[in-house]
Design an enzyme around this catalytic site. Structure first.
Site, PDB file in Angstrom:
ATOM      1  N   GLU A 178       0.847  -1.197   0.000  1.00 46.89           N
ATOM      2  CA  GLU A 178       0.000   0.000   0.000  1.00 46.89           C
ATOM      3  C   GLU A 178       0.882   1.247   0.000  1.00 46.89           C
ATOM      4  OE1 GLU A 178      -3.293   2.030   3.037  1.00 46.89           O
ATOM      5  OE2 GLU A 178      -2.002   0.407   3.716  1.00 46.89           O
ATOM      6  N   CYS A 220      -5.029  -2.747   2.988  1.00 44.22           N
ATOM      7  CA  CYS A 220      -4.942  -2.558   4.436  1.00 44.22           C
ATOM      8  C   CYS A 220      -6.006  -3.385   5.150  1.00 44.22           C
ATOM      9  CB  CYS A 220      -5.035  -1.073   4.777  1.00 44.22           C
ATOM     10  SG  CYS A 220      -4.558  -0.686   6.476  1.00 44.22           S
ATOM     11  N   LYS A 280      -9.633   1.690  -3.015  1.00 43.91           N
ATOM     12  CA  LYS A 280     -10.065   1.144  -1.725  1.00 43.91           C
ATOM     13  C   LYS A 280     -11.485   1.583  -1.397  1.00 43.91           C
ATOM     14  CE  LYS A 280      -8.615   0.679   3.092  1.00 43.91           C
ATOM     15  NZ  LYS A 280      -7.702   1.150   4.150  1.00 43.91           N
TER      16      LYS A 280
END
Length: 515
Positions: free
Chosen positions: A274, A384, A334
């Site tokens: 990330e 994440c 995301k």
């Protein structure tokens, strides 16, 4: 005594959360004890049930709420204390305020358990056959509420302690929250067997029922998926300290190392963490993007790496970009953003402004995103803590023709320093592989960078907090588990509905008894 039992139970829950990943991955504890976290978690629940059952007579609801609050505070603060590191060390929040924020979060989330415990004490009948389902249903509602309400924070859910135990066989059927409900059911039965004055026949019958639930799951059908071929993968771990990630003096060296590692990969797919490239397109030095993409325009190697996209005027996203020969640039944005870290809840701008968090207000991507094609495989990224939400990953399985064959988690847990959060996150990914029976590639900044197969087994991993490159093979899978099927079509609503029905029946029985 009641409060002491509850606090001790909460401490055991937190210990189960801290111990499980360490034993399963790094070998910090004695090998062969993968069942121990599940036993600790179960014992913690037994103590909570015993404390609640001791709440009788006048003021029993007040006693139950105090016991449940103490249990929840020990459990959740003890499992997520590392949030203090992100707020104080890297966010610049005063130490007292960061510690208070951790306690406040644990306290607020404990209120779900307080309400459920008061309901259990008020509606329990004293009969095992009705009390056990009632407590299990209430526990399930607590975990569902914690996972879904106010954006959700399901870290340290009870089921994660059972990844290496017999209850793991329930994962492809009922998922992590169902595993927690089964554990709660067992806890009430064990508490009944341990009650002072219980007849030996009752104890024997209860222990037989417990053994049945504990030992039968491994005999359930285990495989619902089949091989879909394999890929040679390279995973990159930059190990950039969080306080240096956006440092202009360190940035050129960080970019150089990541570009070199990406370009030297010779497998089918190379994955970086990330925000491995921590710059928006408008911030990139001239020629950086071309230099990054050029090697993947030919040959067979594909690349997937984290980079923020967009700009400050129109908004930006926490994204993963995929590059491959003869195909357009792949993009994943995301969807499930972290409160305060990636978006600012209404009314909390004052709190976020006290911390030094770059790129702290992202736009949200779609829930169901297409996978990245890689040599016949469909690689589905998540970023994440998105892999905490198995129901959101399962939404990609509603259309079987487009269902992922490989999952890829791109993370940066550097925000939490050298803490158990790294190993806990690995445990979470392992449970996702059990629920969906898909392998998971984990490319992270500081750990845990690993390849996990569809059975939850860590095939290869880099040591945390080191800079390195991991090369391995991963086997893609096709097919659907029962959990992926029902959650993919209906989300968690069946679990909400079943738990709510059991609680309503328990409340109805209590009302009839009072009449």
């Amino acid at each position: 005594m009641t409060l002491l039992l509850a606090w001790l139970g909460g401490a055991l829950q937190a210990l189960a959360s801290a111990y499980a990943p360490a034993d399963a991955w790094t070998g910090w504890h004695a090998p062969g004890l993968g069942w121990l976290p599940g036993v600790l978690e179960l014992l913690g629940l037994v103590l909570l049930v015993s404390a609640l059952q001791a709440c009788t007579g006048p003021g029993r609801l007040k006693k139950a709420s105090a016991a449940a609050f103490g249990f929840g505070l020990c459990w959740l603060a003890g499992s997520t204390w590392w949030l203090y590191i992100s707020m104080h060390r890297y966010g610049g929040l005063p130490a007292w305020m960061a510690a208070l924020a951790v306690l406040a979060l644990a306290a607020v989330l404990s209120l779900y358990l307080v309400l459920a415990s008061m309901a259990y004490v008020r509606w329990r009948s004293g009969r095992l056959r009705s009390d056990a389902p009632l407590f299990a249903a209430l526990w399930l509602l607590v975990e569902l509420a914690r996972a879904r309400w106010f954006t959700g924070f399901p870290w340290a859910a009870a089921g994660y302690a059972h990844v290496d135990g017999p209850l793991a066989a329930w994962a492809p059927w009922v998922g992590v929250y169902g595993m927690g409900a089964v554990a709660a059911l067992l806890a009430v039965a064990l508490a009944a067997a341990l009650q002072q004055g219980a007849a030996w026949r009752r104890r024997l019958g209860v222990l037989a029922a417990v053994a049945l639930l504990w030992l039968v799951p491994p005999w359930l059908p285990a495989q619902y998926t089949r091989s879909a071929g394999s890929l040679a993968v390279t995973l990159i771990q930059g190990n950039v300290p969080q306080d240096e990630k956006f440092d202009e003096t360190r940035l050129p060296a960080v970019l150089h190392w990541h570009l070199q590692a990406l370009h030297q990969a010779r497998g089918d797919l190379v994955v970086a963490a990330e925000t491995a490239i921590p710059l928006l397109p408008v911030q990139m030095p001239p020629g950086l993007w071309d230099a990054l993409a050029r090697p993947f325009a030919q040959g067979t190697t594909h690349a997937l790496f984290g980079v923020p996209l967009g700009d400050f005027d129109t908004g930006y996203t926490n994204s993963a970009v995929g590059l491959g020969p003869g195909q357009p640039v792949y993009r994943y944005d995301k969807h499930h953003l972290v409160p305060f870290g990636e978006f600012i809840p209404p009314g909390f701008h004052w709190f976020v402004e006290m911390m030094n968090i770059p790129l702290g207000d992202f736009n949200r991507g779609p829930l169901v995103a297409p996978s990245m094609p890689v040599l016949g495989q469909r690689v589905a990224p998540n970023i994440c803590y998105e892999d905490l939400f198995g129901e959101e990953l399962a939404a990609r399985f509603a259309d079987q023709s487009q269902a992922p064959t490989v999952l890829a988690n791109l993370s940066n847990i550097g925000w939490f320093g050298n803490s158990v959060a790294v190993a806990q996150h690995l445990q979470i990914s392992r449970l996702r592989t059990l629920e969906l029976q898909r392998p998971m590639l984990r490319a992270t900044n500081t750990g845990a960078t690993a390849v996990i197969d569809h059975r939850g087994v860590v095939l290869a991993a880099l040591a945390p907090y080191t800079q390195g490159v991991l090369e391995a093979r991963v086997e893609g899978r096709s097919g659907t588990t029962p959990y992926a099927w029902w959650v993919g079509h209906w989300g968690l609503w069946p679990a909400w509905g079943l738990a709510g029905l059991v609680v309503l029946l328990g409340a109805g029985r209590a009302w009839r008894r009072r009449r």
